[in-house]
Design a protein around this motif. Structure first.
Motif, mmCIF file in Angstrom:
data_model
loop_
_atom_site.group_PDB
_atom_site.id
_atom_site.type_symbol
_atom_site.label_atom_id
_atom_site.label_comp_id
_atom_site.label_asym_id
_atom_site.label_seq_id
_atom_site.Cartn_x
_atom_site.Cartn_y
_atom_site.Cartn_z
ATOM 1 N N LEU A 161 41.290 34.178 41.546
ATOM 2 C CA LEU A 161 40.075 33.639 42.167
ATOM 3 C C LEU A 161 40.411 33.099 43.558
ATOM 4 C CD1 LEU A 161 37.456 31.339 40.478
ATOM 5 C CD2 LEU A 161 38.473 30.665 42.632
ATOM 6 N N CYS A 162 41.516 32.384 43.649
ATOM 7 C CA CYS A 162 41.911 31.804 44.940
ATOM 8 C C CYS A 162 42.289 32.888 45.937
ATOM 9 C CB CYS A 162 43.065 30.831 44.739
ATOM 10 S SG CYS A 162 42.635 29.416 43.703
ATOM 11 N N HIS A 212 38.534 36.598 51.724
ATOM 12 C CA HIS A 212 37.144 36.754 52.137
ATOM 13 C C HIS A 212 36.990 36.313 53.598
ATOM 14 C CE1 HIS A 212 32.728 36.107 52.108
ATOM 15 N NE2 HIS A 212 32.741 37.019 51.165
ATOM 16 N N TYR A 250 41.000 35.885 46.058
ATOM 17 C CA TYR A 250 39.724 36.439 46.532
ATOM 18 C C TYR A 250 39.143 35.572 47.642
ATOM 19 C CZ TYR A 250 39.371 39.687 42.546
ATOM 20 O OH TYR A 250 39.561 40.683 41.640
ATOM 21 N N LEU A 251 39.238 34.257 47.475
ATOM 22 C CA LEU A 251 38.671 33.339 48.465
ATOM 23 C C LEU A 251 39.384 33.458 49.810
ATOM 24 C CD1 LEU A 251 38.069 30.080 46.372
ATOM 25 C CD2 LEU A 251 36.382 31.778 47.088
ATOM 26 N N GLU A 260 32.590 27.084 54.210
ATOM 27 C CA GLU A 260 33.850 26.879 53.505
ATOM 28 C C GLU A 260 34.545 25.555 53.835
ATOM 29 O OE1 GLU A 260 37.128 29.350 56.133
ATOM 30 O OE2 GLU A 260 35.864 30.478 54.756
ATOM 31 N N ARG A 266 37.504 46.920 47.567
ATOM 32 C CA ARG A 266 37.395 45.659 46.841
ATOM 33 C C ARG A 266 37.828 45.902 45.402
ATOM 34 N NH1 ARG A 266 31.960 41.864 46.335
ATOM 35 N NH2 ARG A 266 32.960 40.119 45.241
ATOM 36 N N TYR A 313 40.193 26.966 38.739
ATOM 37 C CA TYR A 313 40.560 28.301 39.212
ATOM 38 C C TYR A 313 41.573 28.976 38.297
ATOM 39 C CZ TYR A 313 44.920 26.084 40.836
ATOM 40 O OH TYR A 313 46.112 25.411 40.892
ATOM 41 N N SER A 359 31.737 34.873 42.335
ATOM 42 C CA SER A 359 31.338 35.638 43.511
ATOM 43 C C SER A 359 31.967 34.974 44.730
ATOM 44 C CB SER A 359 29.819 35.675 43.656
ATOM 45 O OG SER A 359 29.453 36.140 44.950
ATOM 46 N N ALA A 360 32.847 35.706 45.418
ATOM 47 C CA ALA A 360 33.482 35.147 46.617
ATOM 48 C C ALA A 360 32.446 34.862 47.696
ATOM 49 C CB ALA A 360 34.543 36.112 47.139
ATOM 50 N N THR A 361 31.398 35.668 47.768
ATOM 51 C CA THR A 361 30.347 35.490 48.770
ATOM 52 C C THR A 361 29.528 34.234 48.503
ATOM 53 O OG1 THR A 361 30.196 37.879 49.079
ATOM 54 C CG2 THR A 361 28.329 36.560 49.845
ATOM 55 N N PHE A 406 30.455 31.643 46.529
ATOM 56 C CA PHE A 406 31.265 30.492 46.125
ATOM 57 C C PHE A 406 31.018 29.257 46.997
ATOM 58 C CE2 PHE A 406 35.076 27.886 45.904
ATOM 59 C CZ PHE A 406 35.387 27.893 44.549
#
Length: 595
Positions: free
Chosen positions: A292-293, A299, A295-296, A305, A594, A288, A270-272, A274
């Motif tokens: 995944l990266c 975001h 998405y980060l 962060e 998304r 990773y 979940s990017a939210t 993470f």
């Protein structure tokens, strides 16, 4: 590069190699020391330390081992013998690692099945695994129920939750099983050459293939990353990748558990959530895959962060455009990018942190590691051979297929798939000498003048989306089973800002075709990552002179309604397939959906 800088770089490289090689050099194919023995030693050494946290529950090494032991005794209670298979079909959860670790203690093989599979793909994996028992939970039991009557042999379903109908209650069964380690005599005579796991990979064509992961290969993964990451007792590694993949399930767990560290496991990414998780759990590393990266970095900025204690991120597939943003925006001190495949014999690490590179092999190591890039005919999808019939190595900056020499050396062997024919297709013979054999990675790469390797693309009818390899042939086969679909041609298209390629299907249909029914069929028969994001309706399918469907032109044309006159559709996350208008197209390419 100045001589002083070059020497400093080589010194750093040698130091990192030095902490990795001694651990993997201890692995021997004829040894009675199995991967479960390596893990048992860690469980005993750090018994009181926290080992794994999942959904608010933390267990120590001793508790983790106790759970695994119950599964070992459960298997012996069913008279499962070494070499027999149990299928594991579940999402990430605390018990996942314990199940295959425990079964390995009694020589039972675990087939790690992608928990997103449904329909024919799921049935195929269960059939080829040869499993007589399958462990499920409430999230996956429904998919199993839908295909159980199509299986070639009866497979007993064990429910890790409330059991219904023909399901057997695994929770209740485990209560009568001992938490103490099983007697080692139960696996007497086994060596590290024996199979530990089946991990499924899409490969380049067709249905998923079961890669045979021996104890030795699992040791290479786990010990290799225990060394290469430099993990310590104080490290806490955040794992949000699926445990049915080697990257999350072996590499990341090995880095943590073989060094006395802890795993912070999540059910899914979940990017939210993470960065709040990373901060709250005091994580010092995360594993990773490239998407995944992405998405980060896509975001919105959050306060958490940069409030973390991370010192390293490690994984594969990190894109050159994402890499510098990841390190600068999130203030991550070090990135360890690596290359490898579940079944392959080629691997490398980017110990230097060279942005975009998958690794570097210094000249003094190239002969020992035994892999090369050979010139490749992209149109015919075969390596180029010279007048003497042998392959031709690539020069600096030249793109070619990466191949790895197959030998008796445990570091370069190819254990293959359960399907012998599929294994043979991955072997290239008479490459540089008569009788030699090399593993075909199916990956195009180039090497620059400094010795750095760069991944270019996959060969054949496979594209990568949501961190998974998608076989176009398999998706086409499933789509053509839908009512009203006469022909289906599946390919991957680039979407601005997205990692990998999104699935697109060109369809020839008749009057029986219904878009809503087709959407339901897609959702039922294909895993989310394999579902076509775009549809293109065609009056007829163009083919080559040998009746192969043309894809090159379709890929080049993409999904722009301004350039394509036939109807286009987009799979809206909420509504299903909707008309791909100019407005929808603009929203897609600008990142409004998304994906």
């Amino acid at each position: 590069m100045r001589l002083k800088d070059r020497l400093a770089r080589e010194l750093r490289f040698i130091r990192k190699i030095a902490r990795t090689l001694p651990r993997v050099k201890s692995v021997s194919p004829d040894s009675a020391n199995l991967v479960c023995d390596d893990l048992q030693a860690a469980m005993d050494k750090w018994s009181d330390r926290p080992a794994m946290t999942f959904e608010g529950r933390t267990v120590t090494y001793a508790e983790l081992d106790g759970i695994a032991n119950r599964y070992a005794h459960w298997a012996t209670g069913l008279n499962l013998r070494r070499g027999q298979t149990v299928a594991l079909f579940m999402p990430n959860r605390l018990e996942y690692f314990c199940i295959w670790y425990g079964l390995s203690k009694v020589g039972v093989v675990t087939a790690l099945i992608n928990n997103q599979l449904t329909g024919a793909g799921l049935a195929h994996c269960l059939n080829i695994s040869g499993a007589s028992h399958c462990i499920v939970d409430p999230e996956t039991s429904g998919a199993f129920e839908e295909i159980k009557d199509t299986l070639e042999t009866q497979v007993q379903q064990w429910m890790l939750g409330e059991a219904h109908n023909e399901q057997r209650d695994l929770v209740q069964a485990l209560k009568s099983c001992s938490h103490l380690p099983p007697d080692r005599s139960v696996r007497e005579g086994m060596t590290a050459r024996d199979t530990c796991l089946y991990i499924f990979t899409s490969g380049t064509t067709g249905l998923p293939k079961a890669a045979r992961v021996t104890h030795m290969r699992a040791q290479f993964y786990m010990l290799g990353f225990a060394g290469s990451t430099g993990a310590r007792e104080t490290d806490r590694i955040y794992v949000t990748l699926p445990l049915y993949h080697a990257t999350g399930g072996l590499c990341a767990l090995g880095a943590a558990l073989l060094n006395g560290g802890a795993v912070v496991l999540k059910k899914k990414f979940s990017a939210t959530q993470f960065w709040p998780d990373i901060v709250a759990e005091g994580c010092t590393m995360f594993v990773y895959i490239g998407e995944l990266c992405r998405y980060l970095v896509n975001h919105p900025v959050t306060e958490a962060e940069t409030q973390h204690k991370l010192r390293l991120a490690f994984g594969n597939g990190l894109r050159p455009d994402v890499w510098p943003v990841l390190t600068s925006r999130f203030r991550i001190p070090d990135i360890l990018e690596f290359y490898g495949s579940t079944e392959g014999n080629v691997s490398m690490f980017n110990f230097d942190g060279k942005v975009g590179s998958i690794g570097r092999i210094p000249s003094y190591l190239r002969r020992r590691l035994g892999f090369k890039l050979v010139q490749f005919d992209v149109e015919n999808e075969v390596p180029v051979r010279g007048p003497d019939g042998f392959c031709i190595t690539c020069g600096s900056g030249q793109i070619g297929e990466c191949i790895g020499r197959i030998s008796n050396d445990p570091r370069t062997e190819f254990t293959g798939y359960l399907d012998k024919a599929a294994s043979e297709k991955k072997i290239l013979r008479d490459v540089f000498d008569k009788g030699d054999a090399w593993f075909r990675t199916g990956d195009l790469m180039l090497q620059d003048a400094e010795g750095y390797y760069y991944f270019i693309d996959r060969i054949g009818d496979t594209f990568r989306w949501k961190g998974e390899n998608v076989s176009t042939n398999e998706v086409s086969a499933r789509l053509q089973e839908a009512l009203g679909v006469l022909e289906a041609n599946v390919y991957g298209v680039e979407v601005p800002g997205a990692d990998g390629r999104a699935g697109m299907a060109a369809l020839v249909t008749d009057e029986a075709f219904d878009l809503e029914a087709f959407n339901a069929h897609v959702g039922r028969e294909l895993a989310p990552y394999a579902q076509p994001l775009f549809l293109r309706m065609m009056p007829a399918m163009e083919t080559t002179g040998t009746f192969k469907q043309r894809k090159v032109e379709l890929v080049a044309e993409g999904f722009d309604p301004a350039a394509i006159k036939t109807p286009l559709y987009f799979k809206d996350p909420e509504k299903g397939y909707v008309k791909l208008t100019k407005t929808v197209f603009t929203k897609v390419v600008s990142g409004g959906y998304r994906l």
